[in-house]
Design an enzyme around this catalytic site. Sequence first.
Site, PDB file in Angstrom:
ATOM      1  N   LEU A 124      -7.837  26.761  90.455  1.00 43.35           N
ATOM      2  CA  LEU A 124      -7.631  25.337  90.701  1.00 43.35           C
ATOM      3  C   LEU A 124      -7.030  24.729  89.444  1.00 43.35           C
ATOM      4  CD1 LEU A 124     -11.010  24.202  92.360  1.00 43.35           C
ATOM      5  CD2 LEU A 124      -8.853  24.669  93.524  1.00 43.35           C
ATOM      6  N   ASP A 125      -6.200  23.700  89.617  1.00 42.78           N
ATOM      7  CA  ASP A 125      -5.719  22.945  88.452  1.00 42.78           C
ATOM      8  C   ASP A 125      -6.918  22.465  87.645  1.00 42.78           C
ATOM      9  OD1 ASP A 125      -3.157  23.189  89.414  1.00 42.78           O
ATOM     10  OD2 ASP A 125      -2.998  21.114  90.105  1.00 42.78           O
ATOM     11  N   ARG A 126      -6.708  22.338  86.362  1.00 43.04           N
ATOM     12  CA  ARG A 126      -7.776  21.847  85.481  1.00 43.04           C
ATOM     13  C   ARG A 126      -8.329  20.514  85.973  1.00 43.04           C
ATOM     14  NH1 ARG A 126      -7.515  21.991  78.971  1.00 43.04           N
ATOM     15  NH2 ARG A 126      -9.578  21.173  78.536  1.00 43.04           N
ATOM     16  N   THR A 146      -8.326  19.267  88.998  1.00 43.02           N
ATOM     17  CA  THR A 146      -8.870  19.288  90.354  1.00 43.02           C
ATOM     18  C   THR A 146     -10.304  19.806  90.335  1.00 43.02           C
ATOM     19  OG1 THR A 146      -6.661  19.729  91.234  1.00 43.02           O
ATOM     20  CG2 THR A 146      -8.522  20.183  92.696  1.00 43.02           C
TER      21      THR A 146
END
Length: 239
Positions: free
Chosen positions: A53-55, A57
């Site tokens: 996951l994106d940091r 998110t």
Amino acid sequence: MKPQDLIVFEDDDLVALNKPSGLLSIPDRAGKDPSLKELLQQVYPAVFTIHRLDRETSGLILFAKNAEAHKHFSQQFEGRKTVKIYNGLVMGSVPELSGSIDAPIAENMVKRGTMLIHRRGKQALTDFNVLKDFKIYSWMEFRIHTGRTHQIRIHAKEIGHPLAVDTIYGDGKPLYLSSFKPKFNLSKEHLEERPLLNRLALHASRLKIEAPEGHWLELEAPLHKDLKATLQQLEKMKK
């Protein structure tokens, strides 16, 4: 932070966690900031990355506990057999209650680390539903059929409704109660207002994936306190 406190499901093959926003999924090149994988490695003898996951998110992320499970689950992500559902708060009122965004995503060659819609990009498909229309914001459900970097963030921008507090594809401004509550008064104990939400309004909520034994796992990660509190205040305003 104890990784055990973030676990939402665990068996012999898999550990699923509810990642907080701001925490890296895996170590980055700089290696300065802690990551969820590194925290897990302090507890488990072996941890294998299935997806990321994106940091910014929050939400559901899976790690395998052995090499066989890692291969099994990774192949499902690569073969697009998983069902991945996200929730997000976007800017404004979205006129279409449901739809699909089919727009190829490529790396921005001018601004490294960001993405853009471009014909040279890879195919990217996102389905969306409007769950709540608060006029100034909309609470959305997204299903991604592909796993491109920043896919939901850039597709939301593409339809003219970027995610709230998105520092790359939106205005990045924190969300304050005073911005939508007409009779807001700061309490005497506080000298300045604290933001309701000060991070990307995107959460990986649910995921459906097939276990090695053949049955389907339906996993869910509850909203974190900041997003939950923001929605509660928007609901109050709507009434």
